[in-house]
Scaffold this motif. Structure first.
Motif, PDB file in Angstrom:
ATOM      1  N   UNK A 246       0.772  -1.231   0.000  1.00 20.60           N
ATOM      2  CA  UNK A 246       0.000   0.000   0.000  1.00 20.60           C
ATOM      3  C   UNK A 246       0.803   1.281   0.000  1.00 20.60           C
ATOM      4  N   UNK A 247       2.081   1.239  -0.373  1.00 19.60           N
ATOM      5  CA  UNK A 247       2.887   2.448  -0.432  1.00 19.60           C
ATOM      6  C   UNK A 247       3.711   2.449  -1.725  1.00 19.60           C
ATOM      7  N   UNK A 248       4.140   3.645  -2.128  1.00 20.34           N
ATOM      8  CA  UNK A 248       5.062   3.755  -3.258  1.00 20.34           C
ATOM      9  C   UNK A 248       6.159   4.738  -2.889  1.00 20.34           C
ATOM     10  N   UNK A 249       7.302   4.611  -3.563  1.00 18.51           N
ATOM     11  CA  UNK A 249       8.453   5.449  -3.264  1.00 18.51           C
ATOM     12  C   UNK A 249       9.290   5.594  -4.529  1.00 18.51           C
ATOM     13  N   UNK A 250       9.676   6.815  -4.861  1.00 20.95           N
ATOM     14  CA  UNK A 250      10.424   7.072  -6.097  1.00 20.95           C
ATOM     15  C   UNK A 250      11.849   7.496  -5.759  1.00 20.95           C
ATOM     16  N   UNK A 251      12.812   6.907  -6.475  1.00 19.50           N
ATOM     17  CA  UNK A 251      14.218   7.124  -6.137  1.00 19.50           C
ATOM     18  C   UNK A 251      15.106   7.130  -7.381  1.00 19.50           C
ATOM     19  N   UNK A 252      16.312   7.645  -7.175  1.00 16.32           N
ATOM     20  CA  UNK A 252      17.390   7.494  -8.153  1.00 16.32           C
ATOM     21  C   UNK A 252      18.190   6.263  -7.745  1.00 16.32           C
ATOM     22  N   UNK A 253      18.236   5.296  -8.636  1.00 14.25           N
ATOM     23  CA  UNK A 253      18.925   4.034  -8.350  1.00 14.25           C
ATOM     24  C   UNK A 253      20.239   3.993  -9.128  1.00 14.25           C
ATOM     25  N   UNK A 254      21.269   3.434  -8.527  1.00  9.42           N
ATOM     26  CA  UNK A 254      22.563   3.277  -9.196  1.00  9.42           C
ATOM     27  C   UNK A 254      22.967   1.807  -9.151  1.00  9.42           C
ATOM     28  N   UNK A 255      23.568   1.339 -10.241  1.00 12.87           N
ATOM     29  CA  UNK A 255      23.993  -0.051 -10.286  1.00 12.87           C
ATOM     30  C   UNK A 255      24.433  -0.452 -11.675  1.00 12.87           C
ATOM     31  N   UNK A 256      24.087  -1.664 -12.055  1.00 13.88           N
ATOM     32  CA  UNK A 256      24.489  -2.198 -13.359  1.00 13.88           C
ATOM     33  C   UNK A 256      23.242  -2.490 -14.190  1.00 13.88           C
ATOM     34  N   UNK A 257      23.287  -2.101 -15.438  1.00 12.58           N
ATOM     35  CA  UNK A 257      22.160  -2.376 -16.334  1.00 12.58           C
ATOM     36  C   UNK A 257      22.156  -3.858 -16.712  1.00 12.58           C
ATOM     37  N   UNK A 258      20.972  -4.432 -16.667  1.00 10.10           N
ATOM     38  CA  UNK A 258      20.851  -5.839 -17.055  1.00 10.10           C
ATOM     39  C   UNK A 258      21.247  -6.010 -18.514  1.00 10.10           C
ATOM     40  N   UNK A 259      20.953  -5.001 -19.340  1.00  9.35           N
ATOM     41  CA  UNK A 259      21.322  -5.079 -20.754  1.00  9.35           C
ATOM     42  C   UNK A 259      22.830  -5.262 -20.928  1.00  9.35           C
ATOM     43  N   UNK A 260      23.627  -4.605 -20.095  1.00 11.15           N
ATOM     44  CA  UNK A 260      25.084  -4.732 -20.198  1.00 11.15           C
ATOM     45  C   UNK A 260      25.535  -6.139 -19.832  1.00 11.15           C
ATOM     46  N   UNK A 261      24.905  -6.732 -18.809  1.00 13.11           N
ATOM     47  CA  UNK A 261      25.248  -8.103 -18.429  1.00 13.11           C
ATOM     48  C   UNK A 261      24.866  -9.081 -19.538  1.00 13.11           C
ATOM     49  N   UNK A 262      23.711  -8.857 -20.149  1.00  4.48           N
ATOM     50  CA  UNK A 262      23.259  -9.754 -21.213  1.00  4.48           C
ATOM     51  C   UNK A 262      24.136  -9.619 -22.454  1.00  4.48           C
TER      52      UNK A 262
END
Length: 351
Positions: A246-262
């Protein structure tokens, strides 16, 4: 004024209640997966069905009021009363949530209570129908008249549902700040300070970064394994996490793109799905093209992910509900077919 002139016939009310409850249950389950605006009709149908139920339930209860006298109670009638009480509770908690209500029940809140009461309707309804079933043919004896009355009920439900938005805005309730899913904003842009929730009982011990690694394999030409220092975590994306709690939260996420791993793994021509597996065994799959737009995050709003939010790696899947954002990811597996067993795994992985 004789109110019976404006209500469907008794058997039509019975079947109307059944259809409304069945629709509420089906759409309630459907809301778990409704993460994009294109699926908003599921939530709208859920709400309109609830309003129709609000209109029909008092009619039904008034007509059977004489049956609940203590001297006339039977086992079947006790079940029927329990069903009426439970359905009323589900309706009240749903309306209360819409207009900004809250309730602290420890690990549970008002939204959880609404969901639990709604799910309890199903077994109670099945037992009730065992004793009180009537053929659908009895519901269409006044076909045209009842059809007109039900058309009016559904129209009224749709109008009332649309009016609740302006009413919430005018009263400045907490319900005014809801997404189309019904979720309210909590902790946006505040790093790790958004709610920590787990689907069922998924809650592993903190993970030692030095002993953790990410495996990428399956239908690929070049399987690989990355330790924490080797992951190319320079990508960033802004995405909204909408939890079924019942909640939502918006953020800036940092990490690795799945496309790059694929791209590095080079999936073969048969590859169609990408499964993300947690250290707990919890797992979820995305179609490979959708997975390319996803991210495996190590940080949120510049902060290292907290353990409760999935450190050292969690899936960020825009447009998907929170339970599909797999936490504590240790494996990315490319497959030709989706694993059927993951539907069971999400319920038993923490157990």
């Amino acid at each position: 004024m004789d109110w019976r002139r404006y209500t469907p016939s008794p058997r039509a009310v019975d079947w109307g209640l059944f259809v409304a409850v069945a629709t509420l249950l089906a759409t309630g389950i459907g809301t778990i997966f409704a993460g994009t605006a294109a699926a908003a009709w599921v939530i709208d149908l859920h709400a309109v069905s609830g309003i129709v139920l609000v209109c029909l339930l008092p009619v039904k209860l008034w007509r059977v009021r004489h049956r609940v006298a203590p001297e006339r109670l039977t086992g079947a009638r006790v079940v029927s009363i329990a069903l009426a009480v439970d359905a009323t509770g589900a309706l009240v908690t749903g309306v209360w949530w819409i207009f900004g209500g809250s309730l602290d029940l420890g690990l549970w809140g008002l939204f959880h209570l609404h969901t639990a009461l709604g799910l309890l309707v199903a077994p109670l309804l099945l037992v009730h129908l065992r004793y009180r079933y009537h053929s659908p043919e009895t519901a269409v004896r006044h076909g045209r008249r009842d059809a007109i009355r039900y058309a009016g009920l559904v129209t009224t439900g749709a109008v009332v549902w649309r009016l609740q938005g302006p009413v919430n805005d005018a009263l400045e309730t907490a319900g005014a700040d809801r997404r189309f899913t019904g979720s309210r904003e909590e902790g946006s842009d505040a790093g790790n300070r958004f709610p920590v929730t787990s689907w069922v009982a998924d809650d592993p011990e903190p993970i030692d970064r030095s002993e953790w690694s990410l495996r990428v394999g399956g239908r690929v030409a070049s399987a690989a394994s990355y330790d924490a220092a080797e992951l190319p975590t320079g990508a960033s994306d802004r995405a909204l996490l909408d939890c079924t709690s019942g909640w939502y939260s918006e953020h800036d996420w940092q990490g690795v793109r799945v496309a790059d791993l694929l791209d590095a793994a080079d999936p073969d021509d048969a590859a169609a799905w990408v499964q993300f597996r947690s250290v707990t065994g919890y797992r979820w799959s995305l179609p490979i093209e959708e997975a390319r737009d996803a991210m495996l995050a190590t940080r949120v709003d510049g902060e290292r992910l907290a353990h409760g939010h999935g450190y050292p790696l969690r899936l960020v899947a825009p447009g998907r509900r929170g339970f599909q954002w797999v936490k504590w990811v240790e494996e990315v597996r490319v497959t030709e077919r989706r694993e059927v067993g993951e539907w069971l795994a999400i319920f038993v992985s923490g157990i």
